[in-house]
Design a protein around this motif. Structure first.
Motif, PDB file in Angstrom:
ATOM      1  N   PHE A 176       0.825  -1.199   0.000  1.00 20.73           N
ATOM      2  CA  PHE A 176       0.000   0.000   0.000  1.00 20.73           C
ATOM      3  C   PHE A 176       0.862   1.253   0.000  1.00 20.73           C
ATOM      4  CE2 PHE A 176      -3.654  -2.402   2.246  1.00 20.73           C
ATOM      5  CZ  PHE A 176      -4.088  -2.879   1.021  1.00 20.73           C
ATOM      6  N   VAL A 177       0.382   2.275  -0.688  1.00 21.09           N
ATOM      7  CA  VAL A 177       1.154   3.505  -0.861  1.00 21.09           C
ATOM      8  C   VAL A 177       1.018   4.392   0.367  1.00 21.09           C
ATOM      9  CG1 VAL A 177       0.947   3.438  -3.371  1.00 21.09           C
ATOM     10  CG2 VAL A 177      -0.801   4.592  -2.021  1.00 21.09           C
ATOM     11  N   GLY A 178       1.875   5.389   0.449  1.00 20.87           N
ATOM     12  CA  GLY A 178       1.933   6.220   1.636  1.00 20.87           C
ATOM     13  C   GLY A 178       0.745   7.129   1.827  1.00 20.87           C
ATOM     14  N   PHE A 179       0.040   7.521   0.750  1.00 23.06           N
ATOM     15  CA  PHE A 179      -1.055   8.474   0.908  1.00 23.06           C
ATOM     16  C   PHE A 179      -2.388   7.786   1.193  1.00 23.06           C
ATOM     17  CE2 PHE A 179      -0.652   7.719  -3.708  1.00 23.06           C
ATOM     18  CZ  PHE A 179      -1.940   7.313  -4.032  1.00 23.06           C
ATOM     19  N   SER A 180      -2.371   6.470   1.421  1.00 17.31           N
ATOM     20  CA  SER A 180      -3.573   5.734   1.804  1.00 17.31           C
ATOM     21  C   SER A 180      -3.591   5.578   3.321  1.00 17.31           C
ATOM     22  CB  SER A 180      -3.591   4.357   1.127  1.00 17.31           C
ATOM     23  OG  SER A 180      -4.601   3.536   1.667  1.00 17.31           O
ATOM     24  N   TYR A 181      -4.649   6.059   3.974  1.00 16.39           N
ATOM     25  CA  TYR A 181      -4.690   6.087   5.437  1.00 16.39           C
ATOM     26  C   TYR A 181      -5.844   5.293   6.046  1.00 16.39           C
ATOM     27  CZ  TYR A 181      -1.222   9.811   5.245  1.00 16.39           C
ATOM     28  OH  TYR A 181      -0.081  10.521   5.019  1.00 16.39           O
ATOM     29  N   GLY A 182      -6.811   4.890   5.256  1.00 10.70           N
ATOM     30  CA  GLY A 182      -8.019   4.317   5.815  1.00 10.70           C
ATOM     31  C   GLY A 182      -7.874   2.901   6.337  1.00 10.70           C
ATOM     32  N   PHE A 183      -8.221   2.673   7.600  1.00  7.97           N
ATOM     33  CA  PHE A 183      -8.313   1.339   8.194  1.00  7.97           C
ATOM     34  C   PHE A 183      -7.013   0.548   8.040  1.00  7.97           C
ATOM     35  CE2 PHE A 183     -12.517   2.572   6.548  1.00  7.97           C
ATOM     36  CZ  PHE A 183     -13.177   2.705   7.749  1.00  7.97           C
ATOM     37  N   ARG A 184      -5.900   1.219   8.312  1.00 14.08           N
ATOM     38  CA  ARG A 184      -4.602   0.569   8.253  1.00 14.08           C
ATOM     39  C   ARG A 184      -3.922   0.674   9.618  1.00 14.08           C
ATOM     40  NH1 ARG A 184      -1.130   2.853   3.433  1.00 14.08           N
ATOM     41  NH2 ARG A 184       0.305   1.333   4.357  1.00 14.08           N
ATOM     42  N   PRO A 185      -3.088  -0.312   9.957  1.00 18.55           N
ATOM     43  CA  PRO A 185      -2.399  -0.263  11.261  1.00 18.55           C
ATOM     44  C   PRO A 185      -1.549   0.997  11.397  1.00 18.55           C
ATOM     45  CG  PRO A 185      -2.170  -2.436  10.245  1.00 18.55           C
ATOM     46  CD  PRO A 185      -2.778  -1.546   9.211  1.00 18.55           C
ATOM     47  N   GLN A 186      -1.568   1.576  12.579  1.00 18.08           N
ATOM     48  CA  GLN A 186      -0.765   2.753  12.908  1.00 18.08           C
ATOM     49  C   GLN A 186      -1.148   3.989  12.099  1.00 18.08           C
ATOM     50  OE1 GLN A 186       1.171   2.312  15.534  1.00 18.08           O
ATOM     51  NE2 GLN A 186       0.605   0.147  15.493  1.00 18.08           N
ATOM     52  N   ARG A 187      -2.368   3.981  11.538  1.00 19.92           N
ATOM     53  CA  ARG A 187      -2.830   5.145  10.780  1.00 19.92           C
ATOM     54  C   ARG A 187      -4.233   5.510  11.253  1.00 19.92           C
ATOM     55  NH1 ARG A 187      -0.342   6.129   5.153  1.00 19.92           N
ATOM     56  NH2 ARG A 187       1.756   5.332   5.464  1.00 19.92           N
TER      57      ARG A 187
END
Length: 493
Positions: A176-187
């Motif tokens: 997954f790329v850096g600008f994706s934030y939804g429902f990810r660990p530590q984000r």
């Protein structure tokens, strides 16, 4: 966020197992180095335990990081591991609603060991069957009269989905790329909000594309989704497991409804599947578009199916919006025509519009906040984030109905409830430059409470002075509890 550099593909592979490794080791992931593409697991116990689980996921991460094209052919045995299923069970909400079978968390836990062993055995011999989810409808936040469909899976489906997500996250977090934030660990939402604010303030952003995908979770194509999963997962048992959840359908008014498109919101697997779908349909494409097509700076922040794109040049924004419609159309998705717009926004937007005789720059909404152009006391440009008025009003309507229901409960009990509500509101909305809206929310809650207390009796009157003492006792003072974006985002990344 997209303007940053990506993570390095290099990794360090341990040359020898730790001292406590058993004489025999199991495979964890599949590599191309061995005869059958299997990477041997050298730091695993013969019987997996809680202490060995992290090492399994770490080996998957290392293999995924080393080779971005590697396909994993043996993942299911990590899913049906008893300890992983147990951890998934304890991670579920204790009081969550039951599915169509009526099984609750507490009842299932009365014979937890035997239930998990039986579930693991069914997964192992491919006898596990996904059950239809029970569909319920909840009110959309900030949209009176509109309902959002949610699915309530049965308890065992929740357990298996959560265990599957834990294993697949180890793989996909390397993709997954850096600008994706939804429902990810530590984000989180606030990390996405910080990234967007910093991108607009520190990059040459003059135009913002506020995007909305029409009914994303309802139009997601199963065929494309399976193809995307198979880019990395060659274990047919895991793919079939995902297909079972997609085809299980929903149970509504006693009827089972199945569809070849869409995924039901409510299960643990849905957010991951959404991220996988948009990773291939949107993220990789826009990253390439930015490098090869854009004439100026471009920033992107995506949280699940909500994303904002910033451009230095208007021509880039107009061309991108046209090509985005075509790109999403290939995968069965469409932009919401009324909610997708390109607006002038940035440090020079107000001055440029003033010279042309136009009104102030428009605002846009993202993750519950209205973003607008503003200035600090020293005259520097800043992105102001204020609570969306529709969210503010919707929460007050909800509180009004709940306070009426609790009208005759003790004041201490009502006060404790309102305190928890205000703390929750403050934890999310108390960001820099939003102090006025947060304080106004507390005042509005206090007025609602006073009106309800005055209606408890027709004989007695509650003076405002006594009400102020109740507020001071139970309603916490609002304060900013989030740091400035440039402080938190720099540390987090």
């Amino acid at each position: 966020m997209m303007y940053g550099h990506g993570k390095s593909d290099s990794s360090i592979v341990p040359r020898k197992p730790p001292n406590e490794a058993g004489p025999e080791a199991k495979e964890v992931v599949e590599g191309r180095e061995l005869a059958k593409g299997n990477l041997l697991e050298r730091n695993m116990f013969r019987t997996q335990s809680r202490s060995s689980m992290p090492s399994v996921l770490e080996r998957i991460r290392q293999a995924a990081r080393r080779d971005k094209r590697q396909r994993f052919t043996a993942l299911l045995h990590h899913v049906y591991d008893i300890e992983r299923l147990r951890a998934a069970y304890f991670a579920l909400k204790r009081d969550a609603a039951a599915g169509i079978d009526g099984e609750t968390w507490r009842h299932y836990g009365e014979n937890l060991q035997s239930n998990l062993e039986e579930l693991s055995e069914r997964l192992k011999r491919a006898a596990y069957r996904a059950r239809p989810v029970r569909r319920v409808y909840i009110a959309k936040v900030g949209k009176p009269g509109e309902l959002r469909p949610l699915g309530v899976p049965v308890l065992e489906d929740k357990i298996v989905q959560r265990a599957t997500v834990e294993v697949l996250n180890a793989l996909y977090e390397e993709d997954f790329v850096g600008f994706s934030y939804g429902f990810r660990p530590q984000r989180s939402q606030h990390l996405a909000l910080d990234a967007l604010t910093l991108g607009i303030m520190r990059r040459k952003v003059n135009w913002v594309l506020d995007c909305d995908i029409r009914g994303f979770f309802d139009t997601l194509d199963h065929g494309w989704l399976v193809k995307f999963v198979e880019h990395r997962v060659a274990d047919r048992r895991v793919v079939r497991l995902i297909q079972k959840w997609l085809k299980a359908g929903v149970m509504e008014e006693g009827k089972r409804i199945q569809s070849e498109i869409g995924t039901v919101q409510g299960g643990s697997i849905s957010p991951l599947l959404a991220n996988i779908y948009l990773h291939y349909a949107f993220d990789l494409w826009i990253r390439q578009w930015r490098r090869s097509q854009a004439q100026g700076d471009v920033i992107v922040v995506r949280f699940a199916d909500d994303f904002v794109v910033g451009f230095e040049r208007r021509q880039d924004g107009e061309r991108f919006m046209s090509e985005l419609r075509e790109r999403l159309g290939r995968f069965g998705l469409a932009l919401h025509s009324e909610k997708t717009r390109l607006i002038e926004f940035g440090r020079d937007a107000e001055e440029n519009r003033r010279k042309r005789g136009d009104a102030k720059p428009e605002t846009f909404n993202f993750l519950g906040f209205t973003h607008s152009c503003g200035k600090t006391r020293r005259g520097k440009f800043v992105v102001l984030r204020q609570t969306m008025r529709t969210r503010w009003q919707a929460k007050l309507r909800e509180l009004k109905a709940e306070l009426r229901r609790r009208m005759h409960t003790p004041i201490a009990e009502m006060g404790a409830y309102l305190r928890s509500v205000l703390f929750g509101h403050m934890r999310y909305y108390a960001v820099p430059y939003n102090a006025r809206a947060v304080s106004a929310f507390r005042q509005a809650v206090g007025r609602l409470w006073w009106r309800v207390l005055k209606r408890r009796s027709q004989r007695t009157h509650l003076p405002w002075g006594r009400m102020q003492r109740h507020e001071a006792r139970w309603l916490p003072l609002m304060r900013i509890c989030h740091p400035y974006p440039w402080k938190r985002f720099g540390v987090a990344t």
